[in-house]
Design a protein around this motif. Structure first.
Motif, short mmCIF file in Angstrom:
data_model
loop_
_atom_site.label_atom_id
_atom_site.label_comp_id
_atom_site.label_asym_id
_atom_site.label_seq_id
_atom_site.Cartn_x
_atom_site.Cartn_y
_atom_site.Cartn_z
N GLN A 9 -80.12 6.98 -45.31
CA GLN A 9 -81.36 6.45 -45.92
C GLN A 9 -81.34 4.94 -46.14
N GLY A 10 -80.20 4.29 -45.82
CA GLY A 10 -80.15 2.84 -45.98
C GLY A 10 -79.09 2.42 -46.99
N ILE A 11 -78.69 1.14 -46.91
CA ILE A 11 -77.65 0.65 -47.83
C ILE A 11 -78.26 0.43 -49.23
N PRO A 12 -77.48 0.69 -50.29
CA PRO A 12 -78.03 0.60 -51.65
C PRO A 12 -78.63 -0.77 -51.96
N GLU A 28 -82.44 -1.09 -53.21
CA GLU A 28 -82.79 -1.69 -54.51
C GLU A 28 -83.84 -2.79 -54.36
N ALA A 29 -83.65 -3.64 -53.36
CA ALA A 29 -84.61 -4.74 -53.14
C ALA A 29 -86.00 -4.18 -52.81
N ARG A 50 -89.37 8.90 -52.78
CA ARG A 50 -88.09 8.27 -52.39
C ARG A 50 -88.35 7.25 -51.30
N VAL A 51 -87.40 6.34 -51.15
CA VAL A 51 -87.49 5.33 -50.09
C VAL A 51 -86.42 5.65 -49.04
N VAL A 52 -86.82 5.58 -47.77
CA VAL A 52 -85.87 5.70 -46.67
C VAL A 52 -86.06 4.49 -45.76
N VAL A 53 -84.99 3.74 -45.54
CA VAL A 53 -85.05 2.60 -44.62
C VAL A 53 -85.08 3.17 -43.20
N THR A 54 -85.91 2.57 -42.34
CA THR A 54 -86.01 3.04 -40.96
C THR A 54 -85.79 1.86 -40.00
N ALA A 55 -85.67 2.18 -38.72
CA ALA A 55 -85.61 1.10 -37.73
C ALA A 55 -87.05 0.73 -37.36
N ASP A 81 -80.95 11.29 -39.26
CA ASP A 81 -79.53 11.47 -38.96
C ASP A 81 -79.35 11.80 -37.48
N THR A 82 -80.26 12.61 -36.95
CA THR A 82 -80.16 13.03 -35.55
C THR A 82 -80.50 11.90 -34.59
N ILE A 83 -81.53 11.13 -34.93
CA ILE A 83 -82.01 10.12 -33.99
C ILE A 83 -81.26 8.80 -34.13
N LEU A 84 -80.95 8.44 -35.37
CA LEU A 84 -80.48 7.07 -35.62
C LEU A 84 -79.12 7.01 -36.32
N ILE A 85 -78.77 8.05 -37.05
CA ILE A 85 -77.59 8.11 -37.94
C ILE A 85 -77.79 7.19 -39.14
N CYS A 86 -77.91 5.90 -38.87
CA CYS A 86 -78.28 4.99 -39.97
C CYS A 86 -78.97 3.78 -39.35
N PRO A 87 -79.89 3.15 -40.09
CA PRO A 87 -80.49 1.92 -39.55
C PRO A 87 -79.38 0.88 -39.34
N PRO A 88 -79.48 0.04 -38.29
CA PRO A 88 -78.42 -0.93 -38.01
C PRO A 88 -78.05 -1.72 -39.27
#
Ligand SMILES: Cc1ncc(COP(=O)(O)O)c(C=O)c1O
Length: 387
Positions: free
Chosen positions: A64-67, A71-72, A89-94, A258-265
């Motif tokens: 979902q992104g780095i803390p 926070e920002a 909730r917030v989820v960071v995406t590409a 998780d399937t498509i990206l695992i985590c945003p860069p």
């Protein structure tokens, strides 16, 4: 070998076709590109040092992104958008496009329906088709504003969401707060989602105000809000955006991501932390020139009011011209590029097949190029349309 029928039914984006025409006609000025003219603030580049300082940063990080970025973002949403994040909730995406795909996959099954406003943003229409769902297009009015009654009337048993984009691509319309409130209420009453794309939230002119439907009391459980750093911070290639989602979608959305990206860069996420520390003033400052270019475009286009109508548009960096003569829009674009060395995007890309429309983008330009570009467009339209 087999090619997916589903993918064959997805439209091919027209932008590369126009790009190829531009390349084969050197010297063409592009009023086609939907990007900002500037790059990220220095704080974004400085923040990359924080990424590099920790060897752990080279490993996978949270879906979902780095803390630090979450926070920002949460602070910004509370302060600027009035989104309280109670029940969401917030989820960071590409990027916001990925946020949209995540949303569609999380809330639909094949055969379900999604309402897009006409004209639509082509990648939204493509995402709905890729998910095996059906787009129901609801026309906007003569100023490309929402028509809430028509939206309500288009809702079926299989409807899962209404999508709004404000400020809008491709029209530049900024939707009225009262209309967005009404659409959000229609969605709540019908048990469907309101997907609100706010990629251009900072791009408003002449006192127009952006409104976030996610700020409406009681909207958290059915509202999905999409945001992007691409335009505001000149961040298009860094691929960072985020989605605000109802709590109950947190698990399905993370499964998809998780399937498509695992985590945003993660390097881009650190850069985003830096960019957001510069904050809105960075964009506000850059917007001064874009606002001047917009004014110049409106003045120039007023000179061809007998040939094209320019509906009211005080947001994003687009104008969607309604051409009075009934030409095929791609054919008109081809002639403008080949004979007048200026490129715009044909309205058919945005689902506008009834009449001839052209999207003019003014965000990517410096003033001199913009002046030359709009001059060519006006002269080109006069020559082609007056004959
Ligand atoms: C309405 C809209 N949403 C989303 C996007 C894509 O944003 P991102 O770069 O964050 O994926 C665009 C880009 O043009 C857009 O116009």
């Amino acid at each position: 070998m087999y090619d997916s029928l589903r993918m064959q039914s997805v439209q091919s984006p027209i932008i590369p076709v126009v790009g190829e025409l531009i390349r084969s006609n050197p010297g063409t000025i592009s009023l086609g590109q939907g990007v900002a003219y500037y790059g990220p603030p220095p704080q974004a580049v400085e923040a990359i040092q924080k990424f590099l300082a920790d060897p752990e940063n080279h490993k996978y990080k949270l879906v979902q992104g780095i803390p630090e970025l979450l926070e920002a973002i949460e602070r910004k949403l509370r302060q600027e958008n009035g989104i309280s994040l109670d029940g969401s909730r917030v989820v960071v995406t590409a990027g916001a496009n990925m946020g949209f795909m995540n949303a569609i996959l999380a809330i639909t099954d094949p055969g379900d329906e999604i309402i897009l406003q006409l004209p639509y943003y082509f990648n939204h229409e493509m995402a709905v088709t890729i998910a095996g769902c059906k787009t129901i297009c609801v026309p906007t009015d003569d100023d490309y504003q929402l028509q809430p009654e028509s939206i309500a009337a288009a809702i079926t048993e299989r409807m899962r969401a209404v999508v709004t984009i404000s400020p809008n691509n491709p029209t530049g319309a900024v939707y009225r707060e009262s209309d967005l409130q009404q659409v959000n209420d229609i969605c709540r009453r019908n048990g469907i989602y309101h997907i609100s794309d706010e990629a251009y939230e900072y791009f408003t002119y002449d006192g127009a105000r952006h409104f976030s439907p996610g700020s409406i009391a009681g909207s958290a459980a059915h509202t999905i809000s999409l945001f992007s750093l691409s335009k505001a911070y000149g961040f298009a290639s860094w691929r960072i955006g985020w989605m605000v989602i109802p709590e109950h979608l947190y698990t399905p959305i993370r499964k998809i991501q998780d399937t498509i990206l695992i985590c945003p860069p993660v390097i881009s996420q650190w850069a985003a932390v830096g960019a957001m520390s510069a904050g809105r003033p960075y964009c506000r400052d850059k917007l001064k020139m874009t606002a001047e270019i917009r004014r110049m475009f409106l003045e120039e286009l007023a000179g061809v009011a007998d040939l094209v109508t320019v509906p009211h548009a005080d947001g994003a960096f687009y104008l969607l011209l309604r051409v009075h003569k009934n030409l095929e829009s791609m054919e008109l674009v081809r002639r403008l590029i080949e004979r007048h060395k200026v490129a715009v995007i044909p309205g058919m890309t945005f689902g506008m097949e009834d009449k001839c429309y052209l999207r003019v983008a003014y965000g990517a330009l410096q003033k001199d190029t913009a002046a030359e570009g709009i001059g060519r467009l006006v002269r080109g339209l006069r020559q082609i349309l007056a004959t």
